[in-house]
Motif scaffolding. Structure first.
Motif, PDB file in Angstrom:
ATOM      1  N   ASP A 354       0.838  -1.194   0.000  1.00  0.00           N
ATOM      2  CA  ASP A 354       0.000   0.000   0.000  1.00  0.00           C
ATOM      3  C   ASP A 354       0.874   1.246   0.000  1.00  0.00           C
ATOM      4  O   ASP A 354       1.888   1.303   0.697  1.00  0.00           O
ATOM      5  CB  ASP A 354      -0.889   0.037   1.249  1.00  0.00           C
ATOM      6  CG  ASP A 354      -1.724  -1.223   1.410  1.00  0.00           C
ATOM      7  OD1 ASP A 354      -1.729  -2.036   0.478  1.00  0.00           O
ATOM      8  OD2 ASP A 354      -2.359  -1.377   2.462  1.00  0.00           O
ATOM      9  N   LEU A 356       0.992   5.312   0.657  1.00  0.00           N
ATOM     10  CA  LEU A 356       0.452   6.594   1.093  1.00  0.00           C
ATOM     11  C   LEU A 356       1.015   7.696   0.206  1.00  0.00           C
ATOM     12  O   LEU A 356       2.230   7.721  -0.045  1.00  0.00           O
ATOM     13  CB  LEU A 356       0.855   6.887   2.536  1.00  0.00           C
ATOM     14  CG  LEU A 356      -0.007   6.363   3.679  1.00  0.00           C
ATOM     15  CD1 LEU A 356       0.622   6.766   5.008  1.00  0.00           C
ATOM     16  CD2 LEU A 356      -1.421   6.892   3.586  1.00  0.00           C
ATOM     17  N   LEU A 374      -4.369   7.003  -0.968  1.00  0.00           N
ATOM     18  CA  LEU A 374      -3.901   5.641  -0.731  1.00  0.00           C
ATOM     19  C   LEU A 374      -4.012   4.878  -2.041  1.00  0.00           C
ATOM     20  O   LEU A 374      -5.078   4.865  -2.676  1.00  0.00           O
ATOM     21  CB  LEU A 374      -4.747   4.961   0.347  1.00  0.00           C
ATOM     22  CG  LEU A 374      -4.376   3.518   0.684  1.00  0.00           C
ATOM     23  CD1 LEU A 374      -2.998   3.458   1.347  1.00  0.00           C
ATOM     24  CD2 LEU A 374      -5.426   2.879   1.592  1.00  0.00           C
ATOM     25  N   LYS A 414     -11.230   4.957   2.349  1.00  0.00           N
ATOM     26  CA  LYS A 414     -11.056   6.103   3.229  1.00  0.00           C
ATOM     27  C   LYS A 414     -10.701   5.646   4.637  1.00  0.00           C
ATOM     28  O   LYS A 414      -9.796   6.205   5.279  1.00  0.00           O
ATOM     29  CB  LYS A 414     -12.321   6.961   3.261  1.00  0.00           C
ATOM     30  CG  LYS A 414     -12.180   8.167   4.182  1.00  0.00           C
ATOM     31  CD  LYS A 414     -13.452   8.999   4.244  1.00  0.00           C
ATOM     32  CE  LYS A 414     -13.258  10.161   5.234  1.00  0.00           C
ATOM     33  NZ  LYS A 414     -14.476  10.989   5.366  1.00  0.00           N
ATOM     34  N   LEU A 417      -7.191   4.480   4.641  1.00  0.00           N
ATOM     35  CA  LEU A 417      -6.287   5.623   4.569  1.00  0.00           C
ATOM     36  C   LEU A 417      -6.125   6.265   5.946  1.00  0.00           C
ATOM     37  O   LEU A 417      -5.004   6.576   6.372  1.00  0.00           O
ATOM     38  CB  LEU A 417      -6.822   6.644   3.565  1.00  0.00           C
ATOM     39  CG  LEU A 417      -6.110   7.999   3.498  1.00  0.00           C
ATOM     40  CD1 LEU A 417      -4.634   7.839   3.172  1.00  0.00           C
ATOM     41  CD2 LEU A 417      -6.791   8.911   2.475  1.00  0.00           C
ATOM     42  N   GLU A 420      -3.990   4.026   8.049  1.00  0.00           N
ATOM     43  CA  GLU A 420      -2.609   4.035   7.560  1.00  0.00           C
ATOM     44  C   GLU A 420      -1.883   5.295   8.025  1.00  0.00           C
ATOM     45  O   GLU A 420      -0.723   5.250   8.441  1.00  0.00           O
ATOM     46  CB  GLU A 420      -2.603   3.961   6.034  1.00  0.00           C
ATOM     47  CG  GLU A 420      -1.324   3.463   5.423  1.00  0.00           C
ATOM     48  CD  GLU A 420      -1.184   1.956   5.495  1.00  0.00           C
ATOM     49  OE1 GLU A 420      -0.034   1.494   5.517  1.00  0.00           O
ATOM     50  OE2 GLU A 420      -2.208   1.266   5.535  1.00  0.00           O
TER      51      GLU A 420
END
Length: 726
Positions: A354, A356, A374, A414, A417, A420
């Motif tokens: 993943d 960011l 993300l 969302k 994200l 994260e």
């Protein structure tokens, strides 16, 4: 500046001789196909990654500023002329889907060097400082016995922002003749390579970690010949082709030194470039693929004997932990949010990581909302006042926003994200951990600067950059006018821009610069004061006002303004330099030195500051100290005639004429000047060597073009007196 090392021995090629044995074994066997299969699958010397000897290898990181992955030949771009980068990719490990954490130079490089996302290392925009408590890759490797050296090409990664930590040499001496480094200060790849090459010349047996940063494919695109002519219709590609040439020069230099085979090369782009694909010409505003996808290549045929392309999604935050595991320092990556990619290189993992992504540039520069995103496999979610969702696998151009049609997926991403960001802000992440975000977590996100996650009704939202596209076009038009030196039109456009964003410091600065370029200094000062009235603590507005006062001869106002800057940022080099110069000119030598000392603590390599400091010492009668500074300048700038001249003059004042003559002669050998001849003649005269004094005075008179009549008359009179006396 550079610390000298010894020479290195040439490493043996671990692959030498394999090719002939390989042919003989297949041709000489009745079961050749079976042996071939055995050789390819079992033979560890050819197929498997071998990290056993890597602790003794050098590491060279080459970062390519503003370089889109899809504009290199090895990434499928047919018009590219990138043979050196392509060769590294074809022989090494090429990551097909690598993401930067932010489409900005300093935040992205901070992530490369720390293995952390911007939310953890705190560098959210160009001009921010890397906090002192965060350890860099260079610091780790220096602590493990590596020589460390960096050669960078733009102000964006200047030492003042903290990326120099851990380096024995941090060469950011560009525009060295200028007293100030502007935000646009840069140098071409050729000059950066030359500085690296000179350092490498003295490199010894010790392992090194080197960083070479090329900045060329950055607006404005202006490749040198012959790339300018060859890429007349696409100067961005021309800049990349020119930069590739100096990637090749680095490889050739390592080969000449006999250390290429024992150097692991890591090539990474820091971010891409918009090129108008989705309105944005440069980068920093949006989080689309063209500014986020970057090249990432590892190369060393001994360590990575099998070339491969890794299709899994990876990130620039993975670079530092990957380097550390490759050289046997995996434990040093503890606390980094990035992951080592060695398992991917060894074929043990194929999962996507993943990514960011974020940009605070719209908020800090224009007062628009920050964007956070993300990238999760095929999906990209961008949190903004009007969120976006794209299937980047099936829609790589991000033409179809799926937020409305896939609301469930958008909501899921969302939440991911948010989690994260929360876990990455602590500098750690637990793989696969997905927990719900509580109301207090949303407040924490706000405290971290992510206002987009604020609960509904919490104050006025900042504008979405997507809603400001007409204004973005206007800003880009003004920048184009500036590049064309059409400052009157640029001024008109910036006036219109300020009507829309009256709280943007950059808006006032841009307008004031356009006015100053037309020598409308009073208007520029009014513009800056208007901005300061709205934003009284804006450092960039105050700095620009201080400079404008200085160039218009208002030294008192400049001094007062720059001291206001120092109350906001005691390390502001521009303010310290201006204050030092004003005090020096007024004869307040000791006070001036205090400012010089503070400025040099931030920019110790500055040629201008060091030269000014030496002049201050000499004019204060501290000649020995001045000579020490001049000699160090000569070490760093051996081609600069003036430093030999000043050293010779200082020795003359001390009455040490042999030393004076030696330095003055070296100055003339570099570049003969009338002043040089005159000073040398005087030194000979004072040393008692009248014959040489007469000879050099004649040389002065023979080369006195441009000198004042007064100086020429004095020289003639002195020559006549000496000839009569002799």
């Amino acid at each position: 500046m550079s610390k000298k090392k010894g020479a290195s021995r040439k490493a043996k090629n671990p692959k030498a001789g394999r090719s002939s044995r390989f042919v003989w074994r297949i041709a000489g066997s009745a079961a050749g196909l079976g042996i071939l299969v055995y050789f390819l699958v079992v033979n560890p010397g050819r197929r498997k990654v071998d990290l056993s000897g890597t602790p003794s290898y050098n590491i060279l990181l080459i970062t390519l500023d503003t370089t889109r992955a899809d504009h290199l030949g090895s990434y499928g771009y047919k018009p590219a002329k990138t043979p050196n980068l392509d060769r590294l990719a074809q022989e090494g490990i090429r990551f097909a889907r690598a993401y930067c954490p932010a489409p900005l130079t300093l935040p992205s490089h901070a992530s490369i060097m720390t293995g952390l996302y911007p939310v953890a290392h705190g560098v959210r925009n160009n001009g921010h400082d890397l906090p002192s408590g965060i350890k860099t890759l260079a610091e780790i490797l220096k602590g493990r016995g590596y020589s460390t050296a960096a050669f960078v090409s733009s102000f964006s990664v200047d030492s003042r922002f903290g990326l120099d930590r851990g380096y024995d040499v941090y060469d950011d001496t560009f525009r060295s003749e200028s007293p100030f480094k502007t935000q646009n200060s840069e140098r071409r790849a050729e000059e950066t390579f030359d500085r690296f090459s000179r350092w490498l010349e003295d490199y010894g047996k010790n392992r090194f970690f080197g960083w070479v940063h090329y900045y060329d494919p950055h607006l404005p695109y202006d490749p040198p010949s012959p790339y300018k002519e060859e890429f007349d219709g696409d100067p961005y590609d021309g800049e990349i082709a020119y930069m590739d040439r100096y990637v090749g020069a680095v490889l050739e230099r390592l080969k000449e030194k006999g250390i290429l085979e024992r150097t692991i090369i890591v090539v990474a782009g820091d971010h891409g470039e918009g090129l108008g694909d989705k309105v944005e010409l440069g980068h920093g505003i949006f989080l689309y693929e063209e500014t986020l996808r970057v090249p990432l290549i590892l190369h060393n045929p001994a360590v990575f004997p099998r070339a491969q392309v890794i299709e899994s999604q990876v990130r620039l935050v993975d670079v530092a932990p990957t380097i550390l595991e490759i050289i046997g320092l995996k434990d040093e990556a503890a606390g980094m949010t990035g992951q080592s990619l060695v398992s991917w290189i060894r074929g043990k993992s194929r999962k996507d990581l993943d990514s960011l992504v974020e940009t605070f540039y719209p908020r800090e520069n224009f007062g628009w909302s920050e964007l956070i995103g993300l990238v999760l496999g095929r999906w990209k979610y961008i949190q903004s006042p009007r969120p976006e969702l794209y299937d980047v696998k099936n829609d790589p151009g991000e033409r179809k926003d799926l937020v409305a049609s896939s609301a469930g997926k958008a909501g899921e991403l969302k939440k991911m994200l948010e989690q994260e960001l929360l876990s990455s802000s602590a500098g750690t992440r637990t793989a696969g951990e997905r927990t719900g975000v509580r109301p207090e977590d949303q407040e924490r996100l706000r405290s971290l600067g992510y206002l987009n996650f604020a609960p509904a009704g919490r104050g006025a939202a900042l504008p979405d950059p997507k809603e400001k596209i007409p204004l973005l076009r206007l800003i880009q038009q003004a920048q184009t006018y500036e590049l064309e030196e059409n400052y009157a039109e640029a001024e008109n456009v910036y006036l219109r821009v300020l009507e829309d964003i009256p709280d943007s410091p950059a808006g006032y600065v841009n307008l004031a610069i356009a006015q100053a370029r037309q020598r409308k200094f009073d208007q520029a000062i009014r513009t800056l004061n208007k901005g300061i009235a709205r934003i009284p603590d804006s450092e960039i507005l105050l700095v620009r006002l201080g400079h404008t006062h200085l160039v218009t001869g208002r030294s008192l106002e400049a001094f007062e303004t720059m001291n206001k800057v120092l109350s906001l940022n005691p390390r502001n080099v521009d303010a310290l330099t201006v204050c030092a110069g004003i005090l020096d000119t007024e004869g307040r030598k000791e006070e001036a030195r205090a400012y010089y000392d503070r400025a040099l603590a931030v920019e110790p390599e500055s040629r201008f500051l060091r030269m000014s400091y030496a002049g201050n010492l000499a004019s204060s009668g501290r000649l020995r100290e001045a000579i020490d500074v001049y000699k160090k300048l000569i070490d760093d700038f051996p081609e600069e005639q003036a430093f030999y001249q000043y050293t010779g003059i200082a020795y003359s004042y001390l009455g040490e004429y042999d030393q004076a003559i030696s330095f003055l002669e070296r100055a003339l050998a570099i570049r003969p000047t009338p002043t040089g001849y005159f000073n040398l003649a005087v030194a000979y005269e004072k040393s008692g060597n009248i014959r040489e004094a007469v000879k050099v005075f004649k040389l002065y008179l023979d080369n006195s073009r441009g000198e004042s009549e007064t100086n020429i008359r004095k020289a003639k009179a002195e020559l006549e007196r000496l000839e009569k006396g002799s």
